[in-house]
Design an enzyme around this catalytic site. Structure first.
Site, mmCIF file in Angstrom:
data_model
loop_
_atom_site.group_PDB
_atom_site.id
_atom_site.type_symbol
_atom_site.label_atom_id
_atom_site.label_comp_id
_atom_site.label_asym_id
_atom_site.label_seq_id
_atom_site.Cartn_x
_atom_site.Cartn_y
_atom_site.Cartn_z
ATOM 1 N N CYS A 74 3.838 8.701 4.610
ATOM 2 C CA CYS A 74 5.259 9.036 4.690
ATOM 3 C C CYS A 74 5.550 10.186 3.732
ATOM 4 O O CYS A 74 6.549 10.878 3.872
ATOM 5 C CB CYS A 74 6.125 7.820 4.423
ATOM 6 N N GLU A 110 12.046 1.809 3.294
ATOM 7 C CA GLU A 110 11.238 2.979 2.947
ATOM 8 C C GLU A 110 10.757 3.554 4.268
ATOM 9 O O GLU A 110 9.790 3.093 4.865
ATOM 10 C CB GLU A 110 10.077 2.541 2.044
HETATM 11 C C1 UN1 Z 1 3.416 5.715 2.317
HETATM 12 O O1 UN1 Z 1 2.939 6.680 2.917
HETATM 13 O O2 UN1 Z 1 4.074 4.844 2.933
HETATM 14 O O3 UN1 Z 1 2.834 8.737 -2.810
HETATM 15 C C2 UN1 Z 1 3.199 5.456 0.871
HETATM 16 C C3 UN1 Z 1 1.925 8.469 -2.007
HETATM 17 C C4 UN1 Z 1 1.322 7.091 -2.041
HETATM 18 C C5 UN1 Z 1 2.142 6.133 -1.266
HETATM 19 C C6 UN1 Z 1 2.463 6.540 0.143
HETATM 20 N N1 UN1 Z 1 1.204 6.658 -3.406
HETATM 21 O O4 UN1 Z 1 1.492 9.291 -1.212
#
Ligand code: UN1
Length: 510
Positions: free
Chosen positions: A296, A262
């Site tokens: 992310c 990821e």
């Molecule tokens: C991440 O930034 O690695 O969808 C995860 C989202 C959160 C998870 C982010 N539930 O922004």
């Protein structure tokens, strides 16, 4: 304050933690400081693993796995339920520790722990639903079925920005699947990892399952490289940069292990002329500014129809200028610091590059004065030149910079959405079902991302769906839906309950 918090979390006397540590985030004598990014002050020191302690941990985890996989899955679910309850009881304290250690605002720190509680609940239900399928055999008196089996001790490598929830996604599913978990957290967030793992372990030990949740803390060289090369870990689930993921992917593939990656995102939001612009504004601001642009899933690009671009940008700038930047644990703050000075420098460089490439800074672009000592920046909006040519926007800068592009035809907007290497999240705000469904076109001609939202921003996924992305994002899926399959191995079972030896494909061998 940290003392009382550590006390409540049950880590005040944890052997890994060095109270009164005076070093920073550079590794020194086998230890590292966990620094509060808002103040630049060290919260505590953390002792790192060595080659020797790594070996012991993996051995312990291997033994725990053999015992754990023998426990029926619904009983493993009972243990995960207790862990979820314990996390629930400590949610606010753990959320505060997240906020202190990585600088996200308190509401988001607590929200992150809630995400772990949610996935624990999900995993409990799943523990009775690790379904295989049956299929008809082509031969008489034969039966075929598929079953899902525990995989092994698995390695979970997490980034600083979700120091609790990403472990939760992996560990809660892995645990009901029958795996033992070996967690390598980011060196920028070791205290959250210690507290989180301690909670899980405390419960598991009390219920007679020591070793299911292990922690290895160390540098990439000392611990990370060892983990990815370690054949005793059949799966490495890693969250982080595309560069890191490429390395992990190659190393694990080299031993024919499995990865669940990821990695970075470069997420865009398209705004159609008939969209509810107030809704779009909220979605874009939360997506771009939330977590100081360090998700992310953060919104990095706004692709807006030219007929509404000027008016929308004006509102956007106004909204940005009311966002309170400062102490992440103080009431009313919406934007905390970046994780460290290096991150702020990457922000500075991206802003400079954007200007050089003809981008116009509509707001932000500099450091924010808070007097707190951390690396605070002002959330930034950059309007791309009319040609939409802005190479810096193709890179993921982990900071609150939003690049604005304009378009005339929806196809061009979708092409722009897809014109980056990463493929994690994407969104469209649209009034018409036609536009929304073109974005989700089941032929694949719409968004090429793993996550696609309509009338919502790019961040803030619920746990019930599979989470992850395509292209340089790495292809992995975590969290909900059938992501649990990544943590198990599939076995196709065929039984002959008759008396004849029949070969498939009608082959005769006599
Ligand atoms: C991440 O930034 O690695 O969808 C995860 C989202 C959160 C998870 C982010 N539930 O922004």
């Amino acid at each position: 304050m940290a003392d009382a918090l550590f006390d409540r979390l049950g880590i005040a006397d944890h052997p890994r933690i060095i109270a009164g540590y005076d070093g920073g985030t550079e590794v020194r004598d086998g230890a590292v400081g966990s620094v509060n990014p808002a103040t630049g002050k060290t919260i505590a020191g953390v002792r790192l693993d060595t080659a020797d302690s790594y070996e012991k941990t993996i051995a312990r985890s291997g033994e725990a796995f053999i015992r754990w996989r023998a426990i029926p899955a619904p009983k493993r679910g009972d243990v995960v339920r207790e862990i979820g309850n314990e996390l629930r009881a400590h949610r606010d304290d753990l959320g505060r520790l997240v906020a202190m250690e990585v600088g996200k605002i308190l509401a988001e720190g607590i929200g992150e722990v809630q995400e772990t509680v949610d996935i624990a609940d999900f995993a409990v239900g799943l523990s009775r639903q690790l379904h295989g399928i049956t299929m008809p055999s082509e031969r008489p008196m034969h039966a075929m079925r598929e079953q899902w089996l525990p995989l092994g001790p698995i390695g979970v490598i997490t980034a600083f920005n979700f120091p609790n929830a990403v472990w939760g996604w992996n560990a809660m599913l892995g645990a009901v699947a029958g795996d033992a978990i070996v967690w390598k957290p980011s060196l920028l967030a070791p205290l959250t990892a210690i507290a989180t793992n301690e909670i899980a372990n405390r419960v598991a030990e009390r219920l007679g399952h020591p070793g299911v949740f292990e922690l290895v803390i160390g540098t990439d060289d000392e611990v990370g490289e060892r983990m990815i090369a370690d054949r005793r870990l059949p799966l490495i689930s890693a969250t982080g940069s595309c560069r890191m993921g490429r390395h992990v992917g190659q190393a694990v593939a080299g031993r024919l292990g499995r990865t669940l990656l990821e990695l970075g995102g470069n997420n865009a939001t398209i705004v159609e002329p008939d969209a509810d612009l107030d809704l779009a504004l909220k979605g874009v601001v939360f997506g771009a500014v939330g977590t100081c642009g360090q998700r992310c899933t953060s919104t990095r690009r706004l692709i807006i129809h030219e007929s509404v671009a000027d008016a929308f940008c004006e509102k956007l700038v106004k909204a940005y200028e009311t966002v309170r930047i400062g102490d992440p644990v103080a009431e009313g703050t919406l934007v905390g610091p970046l994780i460290n000075e290096a991150s702020a420098q990457a922000f500075d460089q991206a802003v400079a590059a954007a200007k050089e490439q003809g981008g116009e800074i509509l707001t932000g672009g500099g450091r924010a004065e808070t007097g707190l000592g951390g690396a605070f920046v002002t959330p930034t909006v950059v309007r791309a030149p009319g040609s939409n040519d802005l190479p810096v926007a193709r890179e993921e800068t982990f900071a609150p910079i939003l690049y604005v592009f304009t378009y005339r035809e929806l196809d061009d907007a979708i092409a722009l959405n897809n014109a980056v290497d990463q493929g994690l999240s994407s969104a469209i705000f649209a009034g018409s079902v036609r536009s929304a469904e073109r974005f989700l076109d089941p032929s694949g001609a719409g968004s090429d991302c793993g996550l696609a939202y309509v009338n919502l921003g790019t961040s803030g996924a619920e746990i019930g769906g599979a989470f992850g992305g395509e292209k340089d994002t790495g292809g992995g899926r975590e969290s909900g839906s059938d992501a649990w399959k990544a943590y198990m191995r599939r076995q196709t079972c065929t039984t002959n309950f008759g008396e004849k030896f029949d070969l498939a494909q009608g082959i005769r061998f006599e």
